[in-house]
Design a protein around this motif. Sequence first.
Motif, short mmCIF file in Angstrom:
data_model
loop_
_atom_site.label_atom_id
_atom_site.label_comp_id
_atom_site.label_asym_id
_atom_site.label_seq_id
_atom_site.Cartn_x
_atom_site.Cartn_y
_atom_site.Cartn_z
N GLU A 142 1.15 -1.38 0.22
CA GLU A 142 0.32 -0.04 0.00
C GLU A 142 0.57 1.58 0.22
O GLU A 142 0.68 2.15 -0.47
CB GLU A 142 -0.78 0.24 0.57
CG GLU A 142 -1.97 -0.89 1.12
CD GLU A 142 -1.49 -1.95 1.57
OE1 GLU A 142 -2.58 -3.00 1.55
OE2 GLU A 142 -0.16 -3.07 1.95
N ALA A 143 2.14 0.90 0.44
CA ALA A 143 3.24 2.41 0.07
C ALA A 143 3.17 2.96 -0.91
O ALA A 143 3.66 4.35 -1.39
CB ALA A 143 4.06 1.82 1.08
N SER A 144 3.38 2.70 -2.37
CA SER A 144 3.53 2.34 -2.98
C SER A 144 2.22 3.74 -4.01
O SER A 144 2.90 4.31 -4.46
CB SER A 144 3.81 1.07 -4.42
OG SER A 144 4.58 0.46 -4.17
N ALA A 145 0.97 3.36 -3.34
CA ALA A 145 -0.41 3.78 -4.13
C ALA A 145 0.26 5.10 -3.53
O ALA A 145 -0.44 6.57 -3.43
CB ALA A 145 -1.31 3.32 -3.95
N ILE A 146 0.44 5.10 -1.95
CA ILE A 146 0.84 6.45 -1.04
C ILE A 146 1.74 6.88 -1.52
O ILE A 146 1.31 8.93 -1.88
CB ILE A 146 0.45 6.24 0.66
CG1 ILE A 146 -0.62 5.29 0.64
CG2 ILE A 146 0.80 7.64 1.33
CD1 ILE A 146 -0.55 4.97 2.41
N LEU A 147 2.58 6.93 -1.98
CA LEU A 147 4.06 7.35 -2.71
C LEU A 147 3.83 8.35 -4.00
O LEU A 147 3.80 9.38 -3.82
CB LEU A 147 5.10 6.61 -2.63
CG LEU A 147 5.97 6.19 -1.07
CD1 LEU A 147 6.87 5.07 -1.15
CD2 LEU A 147 5.91 7.80 -0.20
N ALA A 148 2.41 7.92 -4.89
CA ALA A 148 2.19 8.00 -5.93
C ALA A 148 1.69 9.06 -5.52
O ALA A 148 1.74 10.58 -6.24
CB ALA A 148 1.84 7.07 -7.02
N GLU A 149 0.69 9.18 -4.70
CA GLU A 149 -0.62 10.25 -4.67
C GLU A 149 1.01 11.50 -3.64
O GLU A 149 0.71 12.69 -4.05
CB GLU A 149 -1.35 9.88 -3.28
CG GLU A 149 -2.25 11.18 -2.16
CD GLU A 149 -3.29 11.02 -4.00
OE1 GLU A 149 -3.84 13.09 -3.74
OE2 GLU A 149 -3.67 10.61 -4.78
N PHE A 150 1.14 10.91 -2.83
CA PHE A 150 2.11 12.61 -2.30
C PHE A 150 3.21 12.71 -3.10
O PHE A 150 3.16 14.52 -3.47
CB PHE A 150 3.52 11.73 -1.06
CG PHE A 150 4.30 12.48 -1.07
CD1 PHE A 150 4.28 13.49 0.64
CD2 PHE A 150 5.77 12.53 -1.23
CE1 PHE A 150 5.28 14.13 0.56
CE2 PHE A 150 6.86 12.99 -0.68
CZ PHE A 150 6.11 14.04 0.39
N ASP A 151 3.44 11.78 -4.73
CA ASP A 151 4.03 13.24 -5.25
C ASP A 151 3.59 13.76 -6.57
O ASP A 151 3.65 14.47 -6.90
CB ASP A 151 5.09 11.82 -6.49
CG ASP A 151 6.25 11.21 -6.20
OD1 ASP A 151 6.48 11.92 -5.38
OD2 ASP A 151 6.50 10.04 -6.06
N ARG A 152 2.23 13.29 -6.85
CA ARG A 152 1.22 14.29 -7.24
C ARG A 152 0.68 15.49 -6.56
O ARG A 152 1.33 16.89 -7.20
CB ARG A 152 -0.07 13.57 -7.36
CG ARG A 152 -1.26 13.91 -8.22
CD ARG A 152 -1.71 13.29 -7.82
NE ARG A 152 -2.74 13.11 -6.79
CZ ARG A 152 -4.03 14.63 -6.47
NH1 ARG A 152 -4.21 15.57 -7.43
NH2 ARG A 152 -4.04 14.54 -5.09
N GLU A 153 0.69 15.18 -5.31
CA GLU A 153 0.55 16.59 -4.47
C GLU A 153 1.86 17.48 -4.32
O GLU A 153 1.54 18.53 -5.10
CB GLU A 153 0.30 16.19 -3.41
CG GLU A 153 -1.00 15.07 -2.45
CD GLU A 153 -1.39 15.19 -1.64
OE1 GLU A 153 -0.48 15.17 -0.53
OE2 GLU A 153 -1.94 14.74 -1.26
N ARG A 154 2.97 17.34 -4.36
CA ARG A 154 3.87 17.67 -4.67
C ARG A 154 4.10 18.79 -5.33
O ARG A 154 4.82 19.73 -6.18
CB ARG A 154 5.44 16.84 -4.06
CG ARG A 154 5.66 16.62 -2.91
CD ARG A 154 6.50 15.59 -3.18
NE ARG A 154 8.28 16.28 -3.59
CZ ARG A 154 9.61 15.62 -3.81
NH1 ARG A 154 8.79 14.11 -3.70
NH2 ARG A 154 9.75 16.36 -4.54
N LYS A 155 4.27 18.14 -6.85
CA LYS A 155 3.60 18.43 -7.96
C LYS A 155 2.28 19.49 -8.57
O LYS A 155 3.47 20.94 -9.55
CB LYS A 155 3.98 17.61 -9.51
CG LYS A 155 4.68 16.27 -9.32
CD LYS A 155 4.91 15.12 -10.61
CE LYS A 155 5.40 14.21 -10.82
NZ LYS A 155 5.17 13.24 -11.51
N MET A 156 1.67 19.19 -7.69
CA MET A 156 0.58 20.35 -7.96
C MET A 156 1.48 21.81 -7.26
O MET A 156 1.20 22.85 -7.35
CB MET A 156 -0.89 19.61 -7.44
CG MET A 156 -1.28 18.36 -7.96
SD MET A 156 -2.27 18.68 -8.04
CE MET A 156 -3.71 19.73 -7.81
N LEU A 157 1.61 21.55 -6.17
CA LEU A 157 2.33 23.09 -5.34
C LEU A 157 3.67 23.68 -5.87
O LEU A 157 3.75 24.48 -5.44
CB LEU A 157 2.20 21.78 -3.84
CG LEU A 157 1.19 21.99 -2.73
CD1 LEU A 157 2.15 20.55 -1.19
CD2 LEU A 157 0.54 22.66 -2.14
#
Length: 240
Positions: free
Chosen positions: A185-200
Amino acid sequence: FRTREDVLELFYEKFVTRPRQLSELSKLPLYPTEELLWDDNQLPRSESYSGNEVLALPKLNLQFLTVSDYLLRNFLLFRLESAYEIREDLVDAIKRVGPKLQPFAVGGVPNRVTFGGWARMALPITSIAIDEVAKPRLGEVVPAHVDCTVTIDLSRFSGDIRTEWEDLKSHDVVFLVCIENPMPEASAILAEFDRERKMLAVGKKPKRNRDFQWAEDSLDFPKLFGIKYVRGGELFELRD
């Protein structure tokens, strides 16, 4: 009294030697470990704490029993405050480096943890060797100090980031994190974390995905990312 055990329990409660606060404090580690950093009873997570519950924290008011009581309260509050800030930095760095478990053999090592991202001041360790474990001081049960040699590779960095690493000096504090078997499950959370960083990065406010928020809240962070140990240390000497 009904049984002999009840009588013995009363004698025990009456005559047992109470531990001194100073002795208990001397047993605490100098730097916070994983036991304190992810203890929700002492350090609740900001996203899960609503403010409706009462935390068992010492109060700093104008009335104190003794000077020792005043110093103890300050110490406990400072310890929890610093541990909270350390935890936030570690969580951010671990998410950035992106630990993942490779089920197939990589370099001849099965179930190896790899890192798909990078962080400014976080690096995988190339090697570590214990040089000395000093005997405990008189009246103590833990080693006086543990000396170890840690090797890291800075070849991936250049410019300001490499300069920051090379500017580390004696008595600076670092943390070693042991990661084993991150959950899928950590892989999906890391992908979401990267998406949020790119938007910021482009000035947009990311919208938190409720599914990922639920997964991160329901699975505690150490179990999710495979954090087994956290140890703090002080730099003694740097070699190139």
